[in-house]
Design an enzyme around this catalytic site. Structure first.
Site, PDB file in Angstrom:
ATOM      1  N   ARG A 237       0.872  -1.171   0.000  1.00  0.00           N
ATOM      2  CA  ARG A 237       0.000   0.000   0.000  1.00  0.00           C
ATOM      3  C   ARG A 237       0.912   1.226   0.000  1.00  0.00           C
ATOM      4  NH1 ARG A 237      -3.477  -2.884  -1.359  1.00  0.00           N
ATOM      5  NH2 ARG A 237      -5.488  -3.326  -0.376  1.00  0.00           N
ATOM      6  N   GLU A 266      -4.061   7.738  -4.803  1.00  0.00           N
ATOM      7  CA  GLU A 266      -4.386   6.995  -6.025  1.00  0.00           C
ATOM      8  C   GLU A 266      -5.729   7.457  -6.571  1.00  0.00           C
ATOM      9  OE1 GLU A 266      -4.061   2.804  -5.117  1.00  0.00           O
ATOM     10  OE2 GLU A 266      -1.964   2.998  -4.575  1.00  0.00           O
ATOM     11  N   HIS A 285      -1.664   0.446  -9.620  1.00  0.00           N
ATOM     12  CA  HIS A 285      -2.250  -0.495  -8.646  1.00  0.00           C
ATOM     13  C   HIS A 285      -2.929  -1.672  -9.377  1.00  0.00           C
ATOM     14  CE1 HIS A 285      -4.037  -0.819  -4.336  1.00  0.00           C
ATOM     15  NE2 HIS A 285      -3.927  -2.027  -4.888  1.00  0.00           N
TER      16      HIS A 285
END
Ligand SMILES: NC(=O)c1ccc[n+]([C@@H]2O[C@H](COP(=O)([O-])OP(=O)(O)OC[C@H]3O[C@@H](n4cnc5c(N)ncnc54)[C@H](O)[C@@H]3O)[C@@H](O)[C@H]2O)c1
Ligand SMILES: O=C(O)[C@H](O)CO
Length: 325
Positions: A237, A266, A285
């Site tokens: 993360r 993000e 991601h």
């Protein structure tokens, strides 16, 4: 009457069909500011929700009085306030294991593309800068037979170790909350302190969940301990890293390069300095994002949802509090 559930993420039709056998489904292919009020309206009498990334905290739960189960279609569950859910007797589930091999492939891809500068060289070729005497301008660093340090030797860390050990002849160091004897026996992984791992590794791969203990666990001090030739990989993360410290370490040459699938914000902001660094490979991601694996994750999340609402124990129920391995 069938229980009402909300699916708030795009899933395959077969997943929806399976849930619809036993539940009334309200389907949002994704949530945004436009449809969020409608989602909140539906939440008032929903017994289950399935998706990923939605912050499920006290504020949201106060608007969901009928909720019995929250099913993440992801292994990470830092979006869930697990103790608040547990206090209210609401089950929470995630999707471990089914994505291990796919995320490990992504991590190997980040290691290779960063060390061998593949995105940068791809651009060089496509923009007509491939001259016959390109020479050292195209050189990178070896991956094979180097030392790989894994912080967080769980399901994904182990799948990376298998590839690195048997495919690339790498030596594996790892740091974890507790010893992982399976990884030691199968992949010759050696347990060490975080400090020793950072000093000795050519590649440092961060693979812990995001928890209060792991937030910013890679900061200024940690990057300073790494070799100047080392490459940092983060597929966990964004918030497990102090991003400012990472940017400084890359700028000042304290570390050689970074391969990143996750970021503090993000989607990443356009003016983030990481985007203009040649020695940084960025991905949006997509660690687990293959058709096959995303289907397995959604199907496992759906199995959890249906089991929970039928009074059975969901196969991958998150135990109250932080999972201990
Ligand atoms: N980029 C992506 O698309 C993607 C995909 C899958 C998972 N992830 C992230 O990766 C994380 C790990 O996934 P996993 O399936 O391997 O989980 P896992 O639970 O199997 O493994 C995590 C490991 O980290 C260790 N750990 C936890 N806290 C630690 C600490 N403070 N110090 C050292 N070790 C610690 C645990 O002991 C465990 O062995 C997920 O929680 C998720 O946030 C990201
Ligand atoms: O935690 C996970 O499973 C990934 O980040 C995908 O959301």
């Amino acid at each position: 009457m069938k229980p009402k559930v909300i699916v708030y993420k795009k899933v395959d039709q077969q997943v929806l069909d399976y849930i619809q056998e036993t539940c009334d489904v309200v389907y949002f292919e994704g949530l945004d500011s436009q449809n969020y009020p409608e989602f909140l309206q539906e939440l008032k009498n929903a017994q289950g929700i399935l998706g990923s990334g939605l912050i499920v905290d006290k504020t949201l739960l106060d608007q969901a009085p009928q909720l019995k189960i929250v099913c993440n279609s992801s292994v990470g569950y830092d979006n869930l306030d697990v103790s608040e859910l547990s206090n209210r007797g609401i089950m929470a589930t995630n999707t471990p294991e089914v994505l291990n091999e796919t995320v490990a492939d992504t991590i190997m891809g980040l290691m290779l593309s960063t060390a061998r500068r593949m995105p940068e060289l791809d651009q060089m070729v496509k923009s007509g800068q491939w001259t016959s005497n390109i020479g050292e301008k195209s050189f990178g660093l070896d991956v094979h037979h180097k030392v790989l340090g894994i912080i967080g030797m769980g399901g994904i860390g182990s799948a990376v170790s298998k590839r690195a050990r048997f495919g690339f002849g790498m030596n594996i160091l790892y740091h974890n909350r507790s010893r992982n004897e399976d990884a030691e026996q199968k992949y010759g992984a050696a347990y060490c302190s975080l400090e020793d791992l950072l000093k000795q590794s050519d590649f440092v791969c961060l693979m812990t969940p995001l928890t209060p203990q792991t937030e910013k666990m890679m900061g200024e001090k940690e990057f300073k301990l790494m070799k100047e030739s080392a490459i940092f990989i983060n597929c966990s993360r964004g918030k497990t890293v102090d991003e400012e410290a990472l940017i400084d370490a890359l700028k000042t040459g304290e570390i050689h390069a970074a391969g990143l699938d996750v970021f503090v914000q993000e989607p990443i902001q356009e003016d983030n300095p990481l985007l203009s660094m040649k020695n940084v490979v960025t991905l949006p991601h997509i660690g687990s994002a293959t058709y096959e694996t995303r289907l397995k994750m959604a199907m496992l999340a759906a199995t959890n949802l249906v089991a929970g609402l039928q009074g059975e124990t969901p196969p991958t129920l998150i135990k109250a509090g932080v999972k201990v391995k």
